[in-house]
Motif scaffolding. Sequence first.
Motif, PDB file in Angstrom:
ATOM      1  N   UNK A   1      45.397  36.309  55.472  1.00 31.22           N
ATOM      2  CA  UNK A   1      44.162  36.071  54.713  1.00 31.22           C
ATOM      3  C   UNK A   1      44.340  34.811  53.834  1.00 31.22           C
ATOM      4  N   UNK A   2      43.325  33.965  53.869  1.00 31.25           N
ATOM      5  CA  UNK A   2      43.454  32.734  53.072  1.00 31.25           C
ATOM      6  C   UNK A   2      43.312  33.058  51.587  1.00 31.25           C
ATOM      7  N   UNK A   3      43.769  32.152  50.772  1.00 21.68           N
ATOM      8  CA  UNK A   3      43.739  32.350  49.317  1.00 21.68           C
ATOM      9  C   UNK A   3      42.296  32.469  48.839  1.00 21.68           C
ATOM     10  N   UNK A   4      41.412  31.593  49.425  1.00 25.88           N
ATOM     11  CA  UNK A   4      40.005  31.597  49.002  1.00 25.88           C
ATOM     12  C   UNK A   4      39.359  32.953  49.300  1.00 25.88           C
ATOM     13  N   UNK A   5      39.660  33.474  50.540  1.00 21.66           N
ATOM     14  CA  UNK A   5      39.065  34.758  50.942  1.00 21.66           C
ATOM     15  C   UNK A   5      39.533  35.871  50.013  1.00 21.66           C
ATOM     16  N   UNK A   6      40.863  35.832  49.712  1.00 22.72           N
ATOM     17  CA  UNK A   6      41.446  36.857  48.850  1.00 22.72           C
ATOM     18  C   UNK A   6      40.778  36.860  47.474  1.00 22.72           C
ATOM     19  N   UNK A   7      40.593  35.656  46.932  1.00 19.31           N
ATOM     20  CA  UNK A   7      39.967  35.521  45.616  1.00 19.31           C
ATOM     21  C   UNK A   7      38.509  36.003  45.663  1.00 19.31           C
ATOM     22  N   UNK A   8      37.796  35.611  46.756  1.00 14.73           N
ATOM     23  CA  UNK A   8      36.383  36.001  46.890  1.00 14.73           C
ATOM     24  C   UNK A   8      36.263  37.522  46.935  1.00 14.73           C
ATOM     25  N   UNK A   9      37.204  38.165  47.675  1.00 13.90           N
ATOM     26  CA  UNK A   9      37.175  39.634  47.765  1.00 13.90           C
ATOM     27  C   UNK A   9      37.467  40.276  46.414  1.00 13.90           C
ATOM     28  N   UNK A  10      38.454  39.701  45.712  1.00 14.62           N
ATOM     29  CA  UNK A  10      38.813  40.238  44.384  1.00 14.62           C
ATOM     30  C   UNK A  10      37.644  40.116  43.429  1.00 14.62           C
ATOM     31  N   UNK A  11      36.957  38.958  43.507  1.00 16.98           N
ATOM     32  CA  UNK A  11      35.806  38.739  42.624  1.00 16.98           C
ATOM     33  C   UNK A  11      34.696  39.734  42.926  1.00 16.98           C
ATOM     34  N   UNK A  12      34.476  39.958  44.249  1.00 18.55           N
ATOM     35  CA  UNK A  12      33.417  40.882  44.660  1.00 18.55           C
ATOM     36  C   UNK A  12      33.720  42.299  44.170  1.00 18.55           C
ATOM     37  N   UNK A  13      35.023  42.671  44.220  1.00 21.12           N
ATOM     38  CA  UNK A  13      35.403  44.021  43.783  1.00 21.12           C
ATOM     39  C   UNK A  13      35.527  44.123  42.257  1.00 21.12           C
ATOM     40  N   UNK A  14      35.465  42.970  41.597  1.00 21.03           N
ATOM     41  CA  UNK A  14      35.598  42.964  40.128  1.00 21.03           C
ATOM     42  C   UNK A  14      37.035  43.125  39.678  1.00 21.03           C
ATOM     43  N   UNK A  15      38.003  42.836  40.608  1.00 19.75           N
ATOM     44  CA  UNK A  15      39.422  42.971  40.239  1.00 19.75           C
ATOM     45  C   UNK A  15      39.868  41.755  39.432  1.00 19.75           C
ATOM     46  N   UNK A  16      41.023  41.909  38.730  1.00 20.97           N
ATOM     47  CA  UNK A  16      41.512  40.785  37.917  1.00 20.97           C
ATOM     48  C   UNK A  16      42.078  39.696  38.825  1.00 20.97           C
ATOM     49  N   UNK A  17      41.957  38.474  38.372  1.00 20.76           N
ATOM     50  CA  UNK A  17      42.486  37.331  39.109  1.00 20.76           C
ATOM     51  C   UNK A  17      42.949  36.286  38.104  1.00 20.76           C
ATOM     52  N   UNK A  18      43.705  35.308  38.582  1.00 23.42           N
ATOM     53  CA  UNK A  18      44.209  34.263  37.681  1.00 23.42           C
ATOM     54  C   UNK A  18      43.032  33.532  37.051  1.00 23.42           C
ATOM     55  N   UNK A  19      43.013  33.463  35.697  1.00 21.71           N
ATOM     56  CA  UNK A  19      41.869  32.830  35.048  1.00 21.71           C
ATOM     57  C   UNK A  19      42.080  31.343  34.804  1.00 21.71           C
ATOM     58  N   UNK A  20      43.287  30.857  35.038  1.00 15.41           N
ATOM     59  CA  UNK A  20      43.496  29.422  34.858  1.00 15.41           C
ATOM     60  C   UNK A  20      44.640  28.951  35.752  1.00 15.41           C
TER      61      UNK A  20
END
Lengths: 203, 342
Positions: A1-20
Motif C-alpha cells: 500500500x502506498x503512503x498516500x493511500x495509507x494516510x487517506x485511509x487513516x484520515x477517512x477512519x479518523x485515526x491519528x497520523x503524523x501532524x508534521x
Amino acid sequence: MSYEKEMAEKLAKGESHADKLDISLLKYLWDASPVSYLTSKETYHDFFKKISVLSSFTDNEVRLFTKFLHRREFQANEVVFRQGDTGYGFYFIFAGAVNIYTNHNREANDQGDLVIKLEKRQYFGEMGLLEEFNRRTATAVAAENTILLGIFKPDLEQMLELHPVLGAKFLRETALIMANRMGQLTKEIVGLKKKIKEIEQRI
Amino acid sequence: MNRNQKIKLSLFLFLLTVAVIFAIVFPRLTMPFGFSYIIYLISKPLTIRLTTGSKKQRLSYFLMILVASLFLVIPVVATLYNVDTDFVSFKTEISQAQKVLQDKFFAFKIKVFEEYGFKINIDPISFIMTKLEGLGSDLLGQFPNYLSVLFEWMLLVPLFLYFFFVESQDLSRDLLEAVPNPIFEKSYVLFSQFNTKFGEYIIAKFIEATILGTIVTLGLLVIGFPYAFILGLLAGITNILPYIGPILGVVPAILIAFLSKDPNVSMVGMLVVFSLANLIDMILVFPLLVSKIVNLHPVIVVVSIIIGSQLAGIVGMIVIIPFIAFFKLLFKEIYKDLSVHL
C-alpha cells in the motif's frame, strides 16, 4: 500500500497520523538509507553503527547521540591534549589517526614514547568524561589530518537531563569500555609479574 | 602553536571583540537580549521538566514564551490604563507630603530655637520637593520614549526567547566549531560552568526575592500597614542586590510610616516585619539557596556591586555577582593548570 493511500485511509477512519514533517528525522533516514552508500561520504550513523561498543544503540538513539557531539579537525602533528592537562572529553576517531605518547616533556619539546597508534573508529579519553578531576595520563597527537568527534562533560550532563535513557545507556557503554581496559591492564600486569618472576629465578 | 593555529586563534579573538563592541554600541538590542536570556534561564528547569520524554516540545516552548510575554505586557497595559489618574494622584500626594514634611520641619525648627536658641534658616524640604517634582515632570516628558522602548521589548523579547528555546543549542554548537583546538576543551567547559552558575544564581535570587516579598507582604497585611503589596514587591526586587538591597527595600516603608497621619500605621510594627523577613532570609533562605552558588567574601561582594553599578547601573549591580564568581572559578582553573605544568 502506498503512503498516500495509507494516510487517506487513516484520515477517512479518523485515526491519528503524523501532524508534521520532522525534517531532521527525514534527513537522518536519508543518510541511513542504503542509497546513501552510493556516495563515498560516510555519515555519523554509518560510523557509529560500526563501533562495537555502541552497537546496542537503536537507530534513533544514534541520531540523538550525534546531536551531542562536537566535530574537531586536527592537522597532522597537532596536539589533541597533553599529559597532565585537565581532561573533560571523550573522542572518537572519525577520520585519520592519533598517536598516544607517554613521558611527554613540554619544555624539551619531546613527545615521549609512542604507546599506541589509534586508527579510525577507535576511541580515547573516556576517563576525562567520568572522573571529576581527571588528569590526562598520556599525550594525544594527530598522526595525520584527523577528524575527531568529541563528547564532553557538559554534553553528558545535558544528555542525562534531556534524554535520561540515552544518557544512562551511553554511561553503561562507557563503563564497559573502562571494564575492557581494566581487563587488558590486569592481563598485562599478570604477564609482567610472570616475566619478573622468571627474571628473578634466572638471577 | 603553529602558524595555522595562530591565524585561527587571532580570527576567533577578532570575532569575539567585534561581538563585545556590538553589544556595547547597540544597548537597545543587548538589553532585551540579556533580559530574554535571564527569563530563559529562570524557565529552563521547568522547560526541561515539560519537554523531557515529551513530543510536545514546541508547545512547551510556546507556552513558556506566552507566559513570559504576558508578564511583560500586563504591566505595560496596566500603566497605560492608569497613567493619567496616576499622574494626578502623584501630584496631589507630593503636595500633601510636602505639607506634612514642612509642618514637621517647622515644629522641629521651633523646638530647636526654644531649647538651644539656635535659629535654622535653611529650607531643605522645599528644595527636595522641587527636585522631586522636576523628576516627576522629567519622567512624564520622557514617557513616550519609555513607551517606545517597552513596545520594542514586547516585540524583541518573545523573538529572542524563541531563539533561546529552539535554536540556541544548534547555533552555539556551530559557533563552538570556530574555537581553536588548543583552547576548545577548557573554554567550552568553563563557558558551560559559567552558564550553569549564572542560571543557578538567577533562579536562586528569583526564589529568594519571591520568599522575602511574600513574607513582607503578609506581615504588613497582618499589621494593617498601607501599600502592603507594592512594598512587598519592592522589598523582593531590591533584595536581589546583596547587602544594600534590604536597606533600599525598607526606605519607602519608613517614608510612608513617617508621613502617614493614620494612628494605625505603626513604624515599629513595620520595622519588625522587615527585620523578621530579612532575618529569615539571612538565616534560612540565603545559606540554603544562594551562598553555595556564589561563595564570595562579603567585601568582594560589596566592591563588585559598586563596580557593577558604575559599569551598567542596576542591571550591572545584579549580574556582576555571578560574573565575579565565574572569574574566581576561571582563576582557580588557571592556577590548577599552572601548578601541574610548572
